[in-house]
Motif scaffolding. Structure first.
Motif, PDB file in Angstrom:
ATOM      1  N   ALA A  17       1.117  -1.186   0.527  1.00 13.73           N
ATOM      2  CA  ALA A  17      -0.041   0.489  -0.003  1.00 13.73           C
ATOM      3  C   ALA A  17       1.080   1.233  -0.036  1.00 13.73           C
ATOM      4  CB  ALA A  17      -0.959  -0.426   1.336  1.00 13.73           C
ATOM      5  N   VAL A  18       2.213   0.891   0.480  1.00 18.66           N
ATOM      6  CA  VAL A  18       2.528   2.088   0.773  1.00 18.66           C
ATOM      7  C   VAL A  18       3.520   2.162  -0.157  1.00 18.66           C
ATOM      8  CG1 VAL A  18       4.651   3.439   2.385  1.00 18.66           C
ATOM      9  CG2 VAL A  18       2.809   1.849   3.628  1.00 18.66           C
ATOM     10  N   GLN A  19       3.996   1.269  -0.542  1.00 21.29           N
ATOM     11  CA  GLN A  19       4.441   1.245  -2.126  1.00 21.29           C
ATOM     12  C   GLN A  19       3.973   1.929  -2.973  1.00 21.29           C
ATOM     13  OE1 GLN A  19       7.888   1.053  -2.302  1.00 21.29           O
ATOM     14  NE2 GLN A  19       7.940  -0.382  -4.629  1.00 21.29           N
ATOM     15  N   ALA A  20       2.964   1.737  -3.631  1.00 18.22           N
ATOM     16  CA  ALA A  20       1.956   1.681  -4.284  1.00 18.22           C
ATOM     17  C   ALA A  20       1.965   3.500  -4.044  1.00 18.22           C
ATOM     18  CB  ALA A  20       0.169   1.643  -3.906  1.00 18.22           C
TER      19      ALA A  20
ATOM     20  N   VAL B 193       4.318   7.912   6.910  1.00 26.25           N
ATOM     21  CA  VAL B 193       3.495   6.800   7.108  1.00 26.25           C
ATOM     22  C   VAL B 193       5.012   5.746   7.549  1.00 26.25           C
ATOM     23  CG1 VAL B 193       2.363   4.840   6.596  1.00 26.25           C
ATOM     24  CG2 VAL B 193       2.176   7.452   5.575  1.00 26.25           C
ATOM     25  N   ASP B 194       4.588   5.462   8.509  1.00 28.46           N
ATOM     26  CA  ASP B 194       5.830   4.194   9.098  1.00 28.46           C
ATOM     27  C   ASP B 194       5.267   3.290   8.596  1.00 28.46           C
ATOM     28  OD1 ASP B 194       7.544   5.870  10.362  1.00 28.46           O
ATOM     29  OD2 ASP B 194       6.757   6.443  12.130  1.00 28.46           O
ATOM     30  N   LEU B 195       5.938   2.120   8.277  1.00 24.40           N
ATOM     31  CA  LEU B 195       5.275   0.839   8.667  1.00 24.40           C
ATOM     32  C   LEU B 195       5.686   0.609  10.052  1.00 24.40           C
ATOM     33  CD1 LEU B 195       6.938  -0.186   4.906  1.00 24.40           C
ATOM     34  CD2 LEU B 195       4.376   0.097   6.003  1.00 24.40           C
ATOM     35  N   ALA B 196       5.625  -0.331  10.528  1.00 25.79           N
ATOM     36  CA  ALA B 196       6.090  -1.237  11.931  1.00 25.79           C
ATOM     37  C   ALA B 196       5.849  -2.555  12.602  1.00 25.79           C
ATOM     38  CB  ALA B 196       5.671  -0.239  12.968  1.00 25.79           C
ATOM     39  N   PHE B 197       6.928  -3.504  12.063  1.00 21.20           N
ATOM     40  CA  PHE B 197       6.455  -4.953  11.308  1.00 21.20           C
ATOM     41  C   PHE B 197       7.257  -5.199  12.970  1.00 21.20           C
ATOM     42  CE2 PHE B 197       7.135  -4.154   7.081  1.00 21.20           C
ATOM     43  CZ  PHE B 197       5.160  -3.516   7.431  1.00 21.20           C
ATOM     44  N   THR B 198       6.114  -5.857  13.614  1.00 21.40           N
ATOM     45  CA  THR B 198       6.787  -6.932  15.531  1.00 21.40           C
ATOM     46  C   THR B 198       6.636  -8.177  15.075  1.00 21.40           C
ATOM     47  OG1 THR B 198       5.113  -5.761  16.417  1.00 21.40           O
ATOM     48  CG2 THR B 198       6.403  -4.594  16.118  1.00 21.40           C
ATOM     49  N   PHE B 199       7.277  -9.146  15.956  1.00 17.81           N
ATOM     50  CA  PHE B 199       7.671 -10.140  16.171  1.00 17.81           C
ATOM     51  C   PHE B 199       7.599 -10.629  17.554  1.00 17.81           C
ATOM     52  CE2 PHE B 199       9.631  -8.375  12.478  1.00 17.81           C
ATOM     53  CZ  PHE B 199       9.535  -9.034  11.749  1.00 17.81           C
ATOM     54  N   ASP B 200       6.689 -10.210  18.539  1.00 14.77           N
ATOM     55  CA  ASP B 200       6.232 -10.792  19.436  1.00 14.77           C
ATOM     56  C   ASP B 200       4.986 -10.618  19.970  1.00 14.77           C
ATOM     57  OD1 ASP B 200       6.506  -8.021  20.508  1.00 14.77           O
ATOM     58  OD2 ASP B 200       6.774  -8.747  22.135  1.00 14.77           O
ATOM     59  N   GLU B 201       3.862 -10.385  19.330  1.00 14.39           N
ATOM     60  CA  GLU B 201       2.136 -10.381  19.564  1.00 14.39           C
ATOM     61  C   GLU B 201       1.843 -11.821  20.522  1.00 14.39           C
ATOM     62  OE1 GLU B 201      -2.037 -11.064  18.194  1.00 14.39           O
ATOM     63  OE2 GLU B 201      -0.354 -12.071  18.368  1.00 14.39           O
ATOM     64  N   GLU B 202       2.428 -13.125  19.600  1.00 15.27           N
ATOM     65  CA  GLU B 202       1.484 -14.333  20.014  1.00 15.27           C
ATOM     66  C   GLU B 202       1.873 -14.241  21.303  1.00 15.27           C
ATOM     67  OE1 GLU B 202      -0.385 -15.635  18.741  1.00 15.27           O
ATOM     68  OE2 GLU B 202      -0.246 -15.344  16.697  1.00 15.27           O
TER      69      GLU B 202
ATOM     70  N   ASP C 288     -16.852   7.723  13.538  1.00 13.75           N
ATOM     71  CA  ASP C 288     -16.174   9.021  13.220  1.00 13.75           C
ATOM     72  C   ASP C 288     -15.447   9.478  13.122  1.00 13.75           C
ATOM     73  OD1 ASP C 288     -16.388  10.005  15.651  1.00 13.75           O
ATOM     74  OD2 ASP C 288     -17.888  11.668  15.715  1.00 13.75           O
ATOM     75  N   THR C 289     -14.167   8.639  13.216  1.00 10.54           N
ATOM     76  CA  THR C 289     -12.896   9.292  13.670  1.00 10.54           C
ATOM     77  C   THR C 289     -12.252   8.851  12.404  1.00 10.54           C
ATOM     78  OG1 THR C 289     -12.671   8.074  15.539  1.00 10.54           O
ATOM     79  CG2 THR C 289     -10.379   7.327  15.091  1.00 10.54           C
ATOM     80  N   PRO C 290     -11.665   9.956  12.006  1.00 10.20           N
ATOM     81  CA  PRO C 290     -10.857  10.209  10.406  1.00 10.20           C
ATOM     82  C   PRO C 290     -10.703   9.259   9.900  1.00 10.20           C
ATOM     83  CG  PRO C 290     -10.567  12.273  11.772  1.00 10.20           C
ATOM     84  CD  PRO C 290     -10.864  10.948  12.658  1.00 10.20           C
ATOM     85  N   ILE C 291      -9.837   8.063  11.101  1.00 11.95           N
ATOM     86  CA  ILE C 291      -8.675   7.078   9.953  1.00 11.95           C
ATOM     87  C   ILE C 291     -10.441   5.464  10.067  1.00 11.95           C
ATOM     88  CG2 ILE C 291      -8.386   5.776  12.383  1.00 11.95           C
ATOM     89  CD1 ILE C 291      -6.211   4.646  11.176  1.00 11.95           C
ATOM     90  N   ILE C 292     -11.195   5.809  10.711  1.00 16.82           N
ATOM     91  CA  ILE C 292     -11.812   4.749  10.219  1.00 16.82           C
ATOM     92  C   ILE C 292     -13.402   5.716   9.352  1.00 16.82           C
ATOM     93  CG2 ILE C 292     -14.274   3.672  11.222  1.00 16.82           C
ATOM     94  CD1 ILE C 292     -12.857   3.442  13.943  1.00 16.82           C
ATOM     95  N   GLN C 293     -13.499   7.274   9.460  1.00 12.47           N
ATOM     96  CA  GLN C 293     -14.400   7.373   8.538  1.00 12.47           C
ATOM     97  C   GLN C 293     -13.477   7.007   6.878  1.00 12.47           C
ATOM     98  OE1 GLN C 293     -14.826  11.728   9.833  1.00 12.47           O
ATOM     99  NE2 GLN C 293     -17.080  11.274   9.492  1.00 12.47           N
ATOM    100  N   ALA C 294     -11.991   7.075   6.918  1.00 12.88           N
ATOM    101  CA  ALA C 294     -11.124   7.233   5.806  1.00 12.88           C
ATOM    102  C   ALA C 294     -11.147   5.346   5.051  1.00 12.88           C
ATOM    103  CB  ALA C 294     -10.332   7.539   5.443  1.00 12.88           C
ATOM    104  N   LEU C 295     -11.182   4.647   5.661  1.00 10.67           N
ATOM    105  CA  LEU C 295     -11.462   3.442   5.495  1.00 10.67           C
ATOM    106  C   LEU C 295     -12.541   2.916   5.132  1.00 10.67           C
ATOM    107  CD1 LEU C 295      -9.519   1.532   8.213  1.00 10.67           C
ATOM    108  CD2 LEU C 295      -8.798   1.371   6.556  1.00 10.67           C
ATOM    109  N   ALA C 296     -14.005   3.570   5.976  1.00 13.14           N
ATOM    110  CA  ALA C 296     -15.099   2.664   6.006  1.00 13.14           C
ATOM    111  C   ALA C 296     -15.380   3.333   4.464  1.00 13.14           C
ATOM    112  CB  ALA C 296     -16.200   3.631   6.250  1.00 13.14           C
TER     113      ALA C 296
ATOM    114  N   THR D 194      -6.813   4.416   1.096  1.00 12.46           N
ATOM    115  CA  THR D 194      -7.024   5.169   3.377  1.00 12.46           C
ATOM    116  C   THR D 194      -5.865   6.270   3.293  1.00 12.46           C
ATOM    117  OG1 THR D 194      -8.231   3.936   3.545  1.00 12.46           O
ATOM    118  CG2 THR D 194      -8.137   4.864   4.517  1.00 12.46           C
ATOM    119  N   LEU D 195      -4.538   5.781   2.895  1.00 10.55           N
ATOM    120  CA  LEU D 195      -3.733   6.577   3.431  1.00 10.55           C
ATOM    121  C   LEU D 195      -3.409   8.014   2.155  1.00 10.55           C
ATOM    122  CD1 LEU D 195      -1.138   3.672   3.571  1.00 10.55           C
ATOM    123  CD2 LEU D 195      -1.439   5.286   5.110  1.00 10.55           C
ATOM    124  N   TYR D 196      -3.904   7.797   0.492  1.00  8.85           N
ATOM    125  CA  TYR D 196      -3.956   8.940  -0.026  1.00  8.85           C
ATOM    126  C   TYR D 196      -4.962   9.506   0.645  1.00  8.85           C
ATOM    127  CZ  TYR D 196      -5.405  11.873  -4.182  1.00  8.85           C
ATOM    128  OH  TYR D 196      -5.176  12.401  -4.502  1.00  8.85           O
ATOM    129  N   ASP D 197      -5.941   9.643   1.421  1.00 10.25           N
ATOM    130  CA  ASP D 197      -7.559  10.637   1.751  1.00 10.25           C
ATOM    131  C   ASP D 197      -6.891  11.293   3.348  1.00 10.25           C
ATOM    132  OD1 ASP D 197      -9.206  10.315  -0.002  1.00 10.25           O
ATOM    133  OD2 ASP D 197     -10.036   8.448   0.885  1.00 10.25           O
TER     134      ASP D 197
END
Length: 420
Positions: free
Chosen positions: A139-142, A156-165, A330-338, A409-412
Protein backbone atom coordinates in the motif's frame (compact mmCIF):
# COMPACT_ATOMS: atom_id res chain seq x y z
CA UNK A 1 -8.40 12.93 -6.78
CA UNK A 2 -10.35 10.09 -8.37
CA UNK A 3 -7.79 9.80 -11.16
CA UNK A 4 -5.05 9.52 -8.52
CA UNK A 5 -6.85 6.60 -6.90
CA UNK A 6 -7.24 4.99 -10.31
CA UNK A 7 -3.45 5.29 -10.72
CA UNK A 8 -2.94 3.67 -7.30
CA UNK A 9 -5.30 0.79 -8.10
CA UNK A 10 -3.78 0.28 -11.54
CA UNK A 11 -0.26 0.09 -10.05
CA UNK A 12 -1.43 -2.51 -7.51
CA UNK A 13 -3.04 -4.62 -10.25
CA UNK A 14 0.12 -4.41 -12.34
CA UNK A 15 2.16 -5.62 -9.36
CA UNK A 16 -0.26 -8.31 -8.19
CA UNK A 17 2.16 -11.21 -8.72
CA UNK A 18 4.94 -9.34 -6.93
CA UNK A 19 2.68 -8.81 -3.89
CA UNK A 20 1.76 -12.49 -3.80
CA UNK A 21 5.39 -13.57 -4.13
CA UNK A 22 6.39 -11.21 -1.29
CA UNK A 23 3.81 -12.85 1.00
CA UNK A 24 4.85 -16.32 -0.09
CA UNK A 25 8.47 -15.61 0.84
CA UNK A 26 7.40 -14.44 4.31
CA UNK A 27 5.34 -17.59 4.91
CA UNK A 28 8.34 -19.72 3.95
CA UNK A 29 10.40 -18.27 6.83
CA UNK A 30 9.58 -20.14 10.08
CA UNK A 31 8.86 -17.72 12.92
CA UNK A 32 7.12 -19.84 15.54
CA UNK A 33 6.56 -18.18 18.89
CA UNK A 34 7.22 -20.13 21.03
CA UNK A 35 10.12 -20.83 20.68
CA UNK A 36 10.42 -17.25 19.49
CA UNK A 37 13.57 -17.22 17.36
CA UNK A 38 12.41 -14.20 15.36
CA UNK A 39 15.58 -12.33 14.46
CA UNK A 40 15.97 -14.31 11.19
CA UNK A 41 12.60 -13.23 9.77
CA UNK A 42 13.10 -9.64 10.95
CA UNK A 43 16.51 -9.50 9.26
CA UNK A 44 15.08 -10.97 6.06
CA UNK A 45 12.22 -8.46 6.02
CA UNK A 46 14.64 -5.59 6.67
CA UNK A 47 16.60 -6.70 3.61
CA UNK A 48 13.47 -7.02 1.46
CA UNK A 49 12.29 -3.49 2.29
CA UNK A 50 15.74 -2.07 1.57
CA UNK A 51 15.82 -3.85 -1.80
CA UNK A 52 12.42 -2.35 -2.61
CA UNK A 53 13.86 1.14 -2.26
CA UNK A 54 12.62 2.11 1.19
CA UNK A 55 15.33 4.48 2.38
CA UNK A 56 14.88 4.78 6.14
CA UNK A 57 14.66 1.15 7.21
CA UNK A 58 15.81 0.18 10.71
CA UNK A 59 16.45 -3.24 12.24
CA UNK A 60 16.00 -2.54 15.94
CA UNK A 61 17.30 -5.41 18.05
CA UNK A 62 15.88 -5.85 21.54
CA UNK A 63 18.20 -6.46 24.48
CA UNK A 64 18.76 -10.23 24.81
CA UNK A 65 17.99 -10.19 28.54
CA UNK A 66 14.56 -8.65 27.87
CA UNK A 67 13.95 -11.16 25.09
CA UNK A 68 14.84 -14.07 27.38
CA UNK A 69 12.60 -12.71 30.15
CA UNK A 70 9.71 -12.67 27.64
CA UNK A 71 10.31 -16.36 26.90
CA UNK A 72 11.78 -15.81 23.44
CA UNK A 73 15.15 -16.64 21.86
CA UNK A 74 15.81 -13.64 19.61
CA UNK A 75 13.90 -10.54 18.55
CA UNK A 76 14.18 -7.37 16.50
CA UNK A 77 11.60 -4.90 15.23
CA UNK A 78 11.60 -3.49 11.70
CA UNK A 79 10.59 0.12 11.03
CA UNK A 80 10.51 1.83 7.65
CA UNK A 81 9.77 5.56 7.85
CA UNK A 82 8.37 7.04 4.63
CA UNK A 83 7.97 10.83 4.42
CA UNK A 84 5.72 12.55 1.90
CA UNK A 85 6.34 16.21 1.14
CA UNK A 86 8.46 17.57 3.97
CA UNK A 87 6.88 15.11 6.38
CA UNK A 88 4.99 17.85 8.19
CA UNK A 89 1.52 16.36 8.41
CA UNK A 90 -0.28 13.34 9.84
CA UNK A 91 1.93 10.53 11.10
CA UNK A 92 0.39 7.11 10.53
CA UNK A 93 1.76 3.80 11.81
CA UNK A 94 0.92 0.53 10.05
CA UNK A 95 1.60 -2.34 12.45
CA UNK A 96 1.47 -6.08 11.74
CA UNK A 97 3.26 -8.98 13.38
CA UNK A 98 5.35 -11.72 11.80
CA UNK A 99 5.59 -14.16 14.70
CA UNK A 100 3.17 -17.09 14.53
CA UNK A 101 1.88 -19.91 16.71
CA UNK A 102 3.51 -23.30 16.00
CA UNK A 103 1.82 -25.25 13.18
CA UNK A 104 0.46 -28.16 15.19
CA UNK A 105 -1.00 -31.26 13.54
CA UNK A 106 -3.54 -31.90 10.78
CA UNK A 107 -2.07 -29.97 7.84
CA UNK A 108 -2.80 -31.13 4.30
CA UNK A 109 0.07 -28.95 2.98
CA UNK A 110 3.51 -27.87 4.15
CA UNK A 111 2.79 -25.15 6.76
CA UNK A 112 5.88 -23.28 5.54
CA UNK A 113 5.31 -23.84 1.84
CA UNK A 114 3.07 -20.93 0.90
CA UNK A 115 1.23 -23.28 -1.46
CA UNK A 116 -1.46 -21.73 -3.66
CA UNK A 117 -4.65 -23.66 -4.41
CA UNK A 118 -7.88 -22.37 -5.93
CA UNK A 119 -7.03 -18.73 -5.30
CA UNK A 120 -5.91 -19.29 -1.70
CA UNK A 121 -2.44 -19.29 -0.18
CA UNK A 122 -1.87 -21.76 2.65
CA UNK A 123 0.67 -21.59 5.46
CA UNK A 124 1.18 -20.83 9.10
CA UNK A 125 0.84 -17.09 9.65
CA UNK A 126 -0.44 -16.37 6.14
CA UNK A 127 -3.60 -14.82 7.64
CA UNK A 128 -2.32 -13.94 11.13
CA UNK A 129 -0.67 -11.72 10.13
CA UNK A 130 1.99 -12.01 7.44
CA UNK A 131 -0.58 -11.05 4.82
CA UNK A 132 -0.97 -7.72 6.61
CA UNK A 133 2.78 -7.12 6.38
CA UNK A 134 2.47 -7.63 2.63
CA UNK A 135 -0.67 -5.48 2.35
CA UNK A 136 0.80 -2.56 4.30
CA UNK A 137 4.15 -2.71 2.52
CA UNK A 138 2.61 -2.60 -0.93
CA UNK A 139 0.00 0.00 0.00
CA UNK A 140 2.84 2.38 0.86
CA UNK A 141 4.85 1.28 -2.14
CA UNK A 142 1.86 2.10 -4.36
CA UNK A 143 1.83 5.69 -3.05
CA UNK A 144 5.57 5.93 -3.72
CA UNK A 145 5.47 4.43 -7.21
CA UNK A 146 2.10 5.39 -8.73
CA UNK A 147 2.95 9.06 -9.30
CA UNK A 148 0.70 10.51 -6.59
CA UNK A 149 3.19 11.09 -3.76
CA UNK A 150 3.76 14.74 -4.68
CA UNK A 151 0.26 15.62 -3.51
CA UNK A 152 0.73 14.03 -0.08
CA UNK A 153 2.05 15.50 3.15
CA UNK A 154 3.00 13.58 6.28
CA UNK A 155 4.70 10.33 7.26
CA UNK A 156 3.85 6.65 7.23
CA UNK A 157 5.79 4.24 9.44
CA UNK A 158 5.75 0.57 8.57
CA UNK A 159 6.15 -0.98 12.03
CA UNK A 160 6.60 -4.73 11.80
CA UNK A 161 6.98 -6.58 15.08
CA UNK A 162 7.50 -10.18 16.16
CA UNK A 163 6.17 -10.77 19.67
CA UNK A 164 2.40 -10.44 19.34
CA UNK A 165 1.89 -14.07 20.31
CA UNK A 166 3.62 -13.36 23.64
CA UNK A 167 1.93 -10.01 24.35
CA UNK A 168 3.55 -7.30 22.19
CA UNK A 169 5.45 -5.76 25.10
CA UNK A 170 8.73 -5.79 23.15
CA UNK A 171 7.10 -4.95 19.83
CA UNK A 172 4.66 -2.03 19.48
CA UNK A 173 4.89 -1.00 23.14
CA UNK A 174 8.70 -1.02 22.99
CA UNK A 175 8.72 1.06 19.78
CA UNK A 176 6.28 3.62 21.21
CA UNK A 177 8.01 3.99 24.57
CA UNK A 178 11.40 4.56 22.94
CA UNK A 179 10.09 7.03 20.37
CA UNK A 180 10.98 4.94 17.33
CA UNK A 181 7.46 5.69 16.11
CA UNK A 182 5.27 8.67 17.12
CA UNK A 183 2.01 8.22 15.24
CA UNK A 184 -1.14 10.31 15.38
CA UNK A 185 -3.08 7.37 13.93
CA UNK A 186 -2.47 3.64 13.69
CA UNK A 187 -3.73 0.84 11.53
CA UNK A 188 -3.21 -2.62 13.01
CA UNK A 189 -3.56 -6.07 11.46
CA UNK A 190 -7.12 -7.15 10.74
CA UNK A 191 -9.32 -8.63 8.01
CA UNK A 192 -10.67 -7.30 4.72
CA UNK A 193 -14.39 -7.78 5.30
CA UNK A 194 -14.82 -5.59 8.38
CA UNK A 195 -13.25 -2.75 10.34
CA UNK A 196 -12.55 -3.61 13.97
CA UNK A 197 -12.84 -0.75 16.46
CA UNK A 198 -12.69 -2.63 19.79
CA UNK A 199 -11.45 -5.81 21.40
CA UNK A 200 -11.51 -7.60 24.72
CA UNK A 201 -8.90 -7.32 27.41
CA UNK A 202 -7.35 -10.34 29.10
CA UNK A 203 -5.94 -11.45 32.44
CA UNK A 204 -3.76 -14.56 32.72
CA UNK A 205 -3.23 -16.07 36.17
CA UNK A 206 -1.12 -18.90 37.50
CA UNK A 207 -2.62 -20.58 40.58
CA UNK A 208 -0.36 -22.73 42.77
CA UNK A 209 -1.93 -25.02 45.36
CA UNK A 210 0.65 -26.12 47.95
CA UNK A 211 -0.22 -29.12 50.10
CA UNK A 212 1.89 -31.80 51.78
CA UNK A 213 3.31 -34.99 50.27
CA UNK A 214 2.73 -38.39 51.78
CA UNK A 215 2.96 -42.06 50.85
CA UNK A 216 0.00 -43.19 48.77
CA UNK A 217 -0.59 -46.01 51.25
CA UNK A 218 -1.34 -43.48 54.00
CA UNK A 219 -2.84 -40.51 52.09
CA UNK A 220 -4.55 -39.13 55.19
CA UNK A 221 -1.11 -37.98 56.45
CA UNK A 222 -0.72 -35.58 53.54
CA UNK A 223 -2.61 -32.70 51.95
CA UNK A 224 -3.50 -33.53 48.36
CA UNK A 225 -2.76 -30.48 46.19
CA UNK A 226 -4.46 -31.96 43.11
CA UNK A 227 -7.66 -32.65 45.04
CA UNK A 228 -7.49 -29.09 46.38
CA UNK A 229 -7.07 -27.72 42.87
CA UNK A 230 -10.17 -29.65 41.79
CA UNK A 231 -12.17 -27.77 44.43
CA UNK A 232 -10.72 -24.45 43.27
CA UNK A 233 -11.54 -25.26 39.65
CA UNK A 234 -15.10 -26.19 40.52
CA UNK A 235 -15.51 -22.72 42.03
CA UNK A 236 -13.99 -21.13 38.94
CA UNK A 237 -16.25 -23.09 36.60
CA UNK A 238 -19.26 -21.97 38.60
CA UNK A 239 -17.97 -18.40 38.30
CA UNK A 240 -17.68 -18.88 34.55
CA UNK A 241 -21.43 -19.45 34.37
CA UNK A 242 -21.98 -16.17 36.24
CA UNK A 243 -19.83 -14.34 33.70
CA UNK A 244 -22.21 -15.39 30.93
CA UNK A 245 -24.75 -13.02 32.45
CA UNK A 246 -22.57 -9.95 31.81
CA UNK A 247 -23.00 -8.56 28.31
CA UNK A 248 -21.08 -5.95 26.36
CA UNK A 249 -22.80 -3.19 24.42
CA UNK A 250 -20.08 -3.40 21.75
CA UNK A 251 -21.22 -5.13 18.57
CA UNK A 252 -19.22 -8.32 18.02
CA UNK A 253 -18.40 -8.84 21.70
CA UNK A 254 -20.70 -10.92 23.90
CA UNK A 255 -19.69 -11.74 27.49
CA UNK A 256 -16.55 -12.31 29.59
CA UNK A 257 -15.02 -15.78 29.43
CA UNK A 258 -12.81 -17.99 31.59
CA UNK A 259 -10.72 -20.94 30.41
CA UNK A 260 -8.35 -23.18 32.38
CA UNK A 261 -5.72 -23.80 29.72
CA UNK A 262 -2.91 -25.62 31.55
CA UNK A 263 -2.63 -27.83 34.61
CA UNK A 264 0.28 -29.77 36.13
CA UNK A 265 1.19 -31.37 39.42
CA UNK A 266 2.34 -34.38 41.39
CA UNK A 267 5.59 -36.22 42.02
CA UNK A 268 4.83 -39.86 41.20
CA UNK A 269 1.92 -42.26 41.00
CA UNK A 270 2.49 -43.53 44.55
CA UNK A 271 2.89 -40.12 46.21
CA UNK A 272 0.22 -37.72 47.48
CA UNK A 273 0.90 -34.59 45.33
CA UNK A 274 2.20 -31.64 47.30
CA UNK A 275 1.96 -29.03 44.50
CA UNK A 276 -0.50 -28.43 41.66
CA UNK A 277 -0.45 -25.50 39.24
CA UNK A 278 -2.86 -24.25 36.64
CA UNK A 279 -3.02 -21.34 34.19
CA UNK A 280 -6.29 -19.46 33.68
CA UNK A 281 -7.33 -17.13 30.84
CA UNK A 282 -9.94 -14.55 31.90
CA UNK A 283 -11.23 -12.37 29.03
CA UNK A 284 -12.52 -8.90 29.90
CA UNK A 285 -15.21 -7.11 27.93
CA UNK A 286 -14.41 -3.41 27.29
CA UNK A 287 -16.85 -2.27 29.99
CA UNK A 288 -15.10 -4.23 32.77
CA UNK A 289 -12.66 -2.73 35.26
CA UNK A 290 -9.58 -5.02 35.25
CA UNK A 291 -8.72 -4.20 38.88
CA UNK A 292 -12.18 -5.21 40.04
CA UNK A 293 -12.09 -8.33 37.85
CA UNK A 294 -8.76 -9.41 39.35
CA UNK A 295 -9.97 -8.78 42.90
CA UNK A 296 -13.08 -10.86 42.21
CA UNK A 297 -11.00 -13.70 40.75
CA UNK A 298 -8.68 -13.74 43.76
CA UNK A 299 -11.60 -13.79 46.21
CA UNK A 300 -13.11 -16.84 44.51
CA UNK A 301 -9.83 -18.78 44.53
CA UNK A 302 -8.90 -17.82 48.09
CA UNK A 303 -12.38 -18.63 49.39
CA UNK A 304 -12.25 -22.12 47.85
CA UNK A 305 -8.74 -22.72 49.20
CA UNK A 306 -9.69 -21.57 52.71
CA UNK A 307 -12.06 -24.55 53.05
CA UNK A 308 -9.10 -26.99 52.94
CA UNK A 309 -7.12 -27.24 56.18
CA UNK A 310 -3.39 -26.72 55.79
CA UNK A 311 -3.50 -25.73 52.12
CA UNK A 312 -1.55 -22.74 50.89
CA UNK A 313 -2.48 -21.01 47.66
CA UNK A 314 -0.54 -18.52 45.55
CA UNK A 315 -2.02 -16.45 42.73
CA UNK A 316 0.32 -14.80 40.26
CA UNK A 317 -0.91 -12.50 37.50
CA UNK A 318 1.07 -13.44 34.40
CA UNK A 319 -0.51 -11.03 31.91
CA UNK A 320 -2.78 -8.03 31.77
CA UNK A 321 -3.75 -7.08 28.24
CA UNK A 322 -5.92 -3.98 28.21
CA UNK A 323 -9.12 -3.86 26.22
CA UNK A 324 -9.27 -1.53 23.22
CA UNK A 325 -12.03 0.82 22.12
CA UNK A 326 -14.64 1.18 21.01
CA UNK A 327 -13.23 3.86 18.72
CA UNK A 328 -16.05 6.13 17.42
CA UNK A 329 -17.09 5.53 13.82
CA UNK A 330 -16.60 9.21 13.00
CA UNK A 331 -12.86 9.05 13.79
CA UNK A 332 -11.00 10.15 10.61
CA UNK A 333 -9.11 6.88 10.12
CA UNK A 334 -12.32 4.84 10.36
CA UNK A 335 -14.22 7.28 8.12
CA UNK A 336 -11.51 7.07 5.45
CA UNK A 337 -11.33 3.28 5.65
CA UNK A 338 -15.11 2.97 5.47
CA UNK A 339 -15.41 5.27 2.45
CA UNK A 340 -12.77 3.37 0.49
CA UNK A 341 -14.13 0.00 1.57
CA UNK A 342 -17.57 0.89 0.24
CA UNK A 343 -16.05 2.13 -3.01
CA UNK A 344 -13.89 -0.97 -3.60
CA UNK A 345 -15.98 -3.75 -2.01
CA UNK A 346 -19.31 -3.11 -3.73
CA UNK A 347 -19.95 -6.84 -4.14
CA UNK A 348 -19.35 -7.65 -0.47
CA UNK A 349 -22.57 -6.43 1.12
CA UNK A 350 -22.77 -4.03 4.04
CA UNK A 351 -19.64 -2.92 5.87
CA UNK A 352 -19.50 -4.08 9.49
CA UNK A 353 -17.64 -1.99 12.07
CA UNK A 354 -17.45 -4.04 15.26
CA UNK A 355 -15.41 -5.43 18.12
CA UNK A 356 -13.77 -8.85 18.52
CA UNK A 357 -13.40 -11.06 21.62
CA UNK A 358 -9.66 -11.66 21.26
CA UNK A 359 -6.93 -9.18 22.21
CA UNK A 360 -4.28 -7.71 19.91
CA UNK A 361 -1.43 -5.24 19.66
CA UNK A 362 -3.96 -2.49 18.85
CA UNK A 363 -4.25 -1.95 22.60
CA UNK A 364 -0.70 -0.62 22.84
CA UNK A 365 -1.51 2.22 20.44
CA UNK A 366 -4.87 2.98 22.04
CA UNK A 367 -3.20 3.14 25.47
CA UNK A 368 -1.11 6.05 24.16
CA UNK A 369 -4.21 7.96 23.04
CA UNK A 370 -3.59 7.16 19.37
CA UNK A 371 -6.65 6.83 17.11
CA UNK A 372 -6.52 3.17 16.09
CA UNK A 373 -8.40 0.79 13.83
CA UNK A 374 -7.86 -2.81 12.80
CA UNK A 375 -8.01 -3.68 9.10
CA UNK A 376 -5.98 -5.84 6.76
CA UNK A 377 -6.02 -8.94 4.58
CA UNK A 378 -8.36 -11.83 5.34
CA UNK A 379 -11.90 -13.17 5.65
CA UNK A 380 -14.89 -12.21 7.77
CA UNK A 381 -13.82 -14.27 10.78
CA UNK A 382 -10.71 -15.89 12.20
CA UNK A 383 -12.42 -19.28 11.88
CA UNK A 384 -12.86 -18.87 8.11
CA UNK A 385 -9.11 -18.45 7.71
CA UNK A 386 -8.29 -21.35 10.07
CA UNK A 387 -6.24 -18.87 12.07
CA UNK A 388 -4.14 -20.70 14.69
CA UNK A 389 -5.37 -24.01 13.18
CA UNK A 390 -4.25 -26.45 10.50
CA UNK A 391 -4.50 -25.31 6.88
CA UNK A 392 -4.50 -21.59 7.70
CA UNK A 393 -5.07 -19.68 4.47
CA UNK A 394 -5.94 -16.36 2.91
CA UNK A 395 -7.89 -15.58 -0.25
CA UNK A 396 -5.45 -13.85 -2.60
CA UNK A 397 -8.22 -11.56 -3.84
CA UNK A 398 -8.74 -10.37 -0.26
CA UNK A 399 -5.03 -9.61 -0.04
CA UNK A 400 -5.14 -7.47 -3.19
CA UNK A 401 -8.32 -5.69 -2.12
CA UNK A 402 -6.76 -4.92 1.25
CA UNK A 403 -3.73 -3.34 -0.45
CA UNK A 404 -6.04 -1.13 -2.51
CA UNK A 405 -8.22 -0.05 0.42
CA UNK A 406 -5.25 0.73 2.68
CA UNK A 407 -3.42 2.63 -0.08
CA UNK A 408 -6.47 4.75 -0.91
CA UNK A 409 -7.11 5.38 2.79
CA UNK A 410 -3.54 6.61 3.28
CA UNK A 411 -3.98 8.83 0.24
CA UNK A 412 -7.08 10.44 1.77
CA UNK A 413 -5.47 10.95 5.18
CA UNK A 414 -2.25 12.41 3.75
CA UNK A 415 -3.71 14.49 0.95
CA UNK A 416 -2.37 18.04 1.07
CA UNK A 417 -5.51 20.15 0.69
CA UNK A 418 -3.57 22.92 -1.04
CA UNK A 419 -2.67 20.36 -3.74
CA UNK A 420 -6.14 18.78 -3.86
Amino acid sequence: MQSDKEKIIRWIEENREQIIEFLQQLVQIPSDNPAGDCLPIASRLHGQLSQMGFEKVSLLEVDPSEVKAAGMLSLANVVAAVAFGDGDGPRIALNAHGDVVPPGLGWSVDPYGGEIRNGKMYGRGVAVSKSDIAAYTYAVQALRQAGVGGKLQGEVDLAFTFDEETGGELGPKWLLERGHIRPDMALVAGFTHAIVNAHNGCLHFEITAIGKSAHAAIPETGIDAVEAMVSILQSLYAYREVLKGKHSTVDGIDHPTLVVGLISGGINTNVVPDVCRCRVDRRLIPEEDPIEAEEEFRRIVESAAAKIDGLEVEIHRVLHAQSFGPVPNDTPIIQALAANWRSLMKDAGELSIHGVPLYTDARHFAAQGIATAMFGAGPRTLEEANGHRADEHVQLEDLIRAVKIVACTLYDLLLNESEG
